[in-house]
Scaffold this motif. Structure first.
Motif, short mmCIF file in Angstrom:
data_model
loop_
_atom_site.label_atom_id
_atom_site.label_comp_id
_atom_site.label_asym_id
_atom_site.label_seq_id
_atom_site.Cartn_x
_atom_site.Cartn_y
_atom_site.Cartn_z
N GLY A 355 16.68 6.24 -12.21
CA GLY A 355 16.63 6.52 -13.82
C GLY A 355 16.85 7.89 -13.98
N PRO A 356 16.86 8.33 -15.23
CA PRO A 356 17.42 9.82 -15.61
C PRO A 356 16.46 10.77 -14.94
N ALA A 357 17.09 11.63 -14.32
CA ALA A 357 16.38 12.98 -14.06
C ALA A 357 16.26 13.88 -15.02
N ILE A 358 15.16 14.11 -15.16
CA ILE A 358 14.55 15.23 -16.44
C ILE A 358 14.25 16.68 -15.86
N GLY A 359 15.45 17.10 -15.47
CA GLY A 359 15.27 18.46 -14.71
C GLY A 359 14.69 18.28 -13.20
N GLN A 360 14.89 19.36 -12.58
CA GLN A 360 14.21 19.55 -11.21
C GLN A 360 13.60 21.09 -11.15
N TRP A 361 12.80 21.16 -10.34
CA TRP A 361 12.14 22.40 -10.34
C TRP A 361 12.99 23.79 -10.21
N ASP A 362 14.08 23.51 -9.29
CA ASP A 362 15.16 24.38 -9.23
C ASP A 362 16.56 24.00 -9.86
N ALA A 363 16.28 23.21 -11.00
CA ALA A 363 17.48 22.97 -11.60
C ALA A 363 17.26 22.75 -13.36
#
Length: 427
Positions: A355-363
């Protein structure tokens, strides 16, 4: 399923299997046709070999199948009557109609006979678009191995020109939750929260003696004793006055340090049951001698984390992409002076789900590929984020208050699975 939501978990394994198989039937009848129409796919082929399964395969197999059997080929054909599930497999596959037996073509090897059966079924179905699980953006939708892809295209011959990536269909299938599954996720999250509350208590933590690593292993053992599995190794970390964060993100206290009075404890845990996952982070404060509450600065940090949750939930609007949700949440946080990061993800069949990624800690400026996928209703997420906040009682030292909370998004909006943390757990 209301009965699951109200009963204690885990359920007996046989009852779990019955529930999972019933859910699969309902999903094939009520969920899959619409997803296939949305993706524009007439025939979906899901193929895996024993111990090298397509990640989607487990979500389609009977609950008593713990893996594929030899080569398992599932074909799901969309017609005016719904979806017809067919299996070209050496062994019967639950409710899938058998389309092949090794005895069907005595003059052929079992492998050639099996692929010939797939070719015959494709010819009979005459699909315009045949979906296969290949994807650059989503690992969970990229389960067709190189060898199986080669053998499939060779078997289909001219029909191979109709093969298309089933990325949207595979992701939609994995991310969509039935109302009964959401009800069960409430119960599973409640169990997770209860285990955390027990771990962050004097029954487990003795200041000056217990280490953070001791607590992490206690949580894992507790899951085992309860009859549920973790889907990752639990972690427990410490923050302490006079020990600032490393790089604004990492605790500077060792992972196996002894817990002391006045410490801020954080855990990250998740369990598996009924074919579903939880992912939870909570925080606790170890009272100093004579204290009856945590320092106001730590409580303010938690309130800031709750506010970032509010802003992210408000941005979680169906039709927006994960990157658009991230941008809206971060812009709202900036306007309010909340210093934090958002890195939330779908959860369900898999912990870090499709599903949709809602950010990443390094992005924090967006995630290529998975961040461009849109938000849909009837889905579940781990609302994962963190804020950095100064604590006057610690000389202005900033702490990182990280939170992770299950949520479900339905046509009625967002609901928290069980309940979110709004007060620090006190030890």
């Amino acid at each position: 399923m209301t009965s699951v939501a109200l009963r204690a978990v885990p359920l007996p394994l046989r009852e779990q299997a019955d529930i999972r198989d019933r859910w699969l039937t309902q999903r094939l009848l009520d969920v899959l046709p619409g997803l296939m129409d949305r993706a524009g796919i007439d025939l979906w082929l899901v193929i895996g070999r024993e111990y090298n399964e397509d990640p989607v395969l487990a979500s389609l197999l009977p609950a008593t199948w713990l893996s594929a059997r030899r080569r398992t080929i599932l074909a799901l054909h969309r017609s005016d009557d719904g979806v017809t599930p067919v299996a070209a497999s050496r062994y019967p596959v639950g409710q899938f109609l058998p389309a092949w037996s090794p005895d069907d073509a005595p003059g052929l090897s079992p492998e050639r006979s099996q692929w010939s059966a797939v070719r015959r079924f494709v010819e009979q179905a005459d699909p315009r678009r045949i979906g296969i699980d290949v994807s650059e953006a989503f690992a969970l939708a990229d389960g067709l191995s190189h060898t199986e892809h080669r053998l499939l295209t060779e078997a289909l011959g001219p029909w191979a020109d109709r093969l298309v990536p089933a990325e949207d269909l595979a992701v939609g299938w994995l991310e969509t939750r039935l109302p009964e599954e959401i009800a069960a996720l409430h119960t599973l999250n409640r169990l997770t929260h209860d285990v955390v509350a027990e771990a962050f208590s004097p029954a487990v933590v003795t200041p000056g003696t217990t280490t953070a690593l001791d607590v992490a292993w206690w949580i894992r053992q507790r899951f085992a004793d309860l009859g549920v599995d973790p889907w990752f190794q639990p972690s427990v970390t410490l923050q302490r006055a006079g020990r600032p964060l490393t790089g604004d993100r990492l605790p500077s206290v060792a992972f196996d340090a002894v817990v002391e009075r006045g410490d801020l404890l954080h855990c990250d845990v998740g369990l598996s049951s009924l074919g579903l996952r939880t992912d939870v982070q909570r925080n606790a404060y170890v009272l100093g001698r004579g204290e009856t509450a945590a320092p106001e600065g730590l409580r303010a940090a938690l309130r800031a984390g709750n506010r970032l949750q509010d802003l992210t939930v408000a941005a979680l609007i169906p039709g927006r992409t994960g990157n658009q949700v991230l941008a809206a949440a971060r812009a709202a946080a900036a306007r309010e002076g909340v210093d934090g990061d958002v890195y939330s993800h779908p959860i369900g069949v898999h912990g870090h789900g499709a599903g949709p990624a809602i950010g990443q800690w390094d992005a924090q400026d967006g995630v290529a590929g998975a961040g461009d996928y849109p938000v849909h209703v009837d889905t579940a997420y781990a609302l994962e984020l963190a804020v950095r906040h100064p604590v006057p009682e610690w000389g202005g030292q900033r702490v990182r208050m990280a939170l992770e909370q299950g949520i479900a998004l339905t046509a009625d909006g967002v609901e928290y699975l069980d309940a979110r943390q709004t007060e620090l757990i006190l030890i």
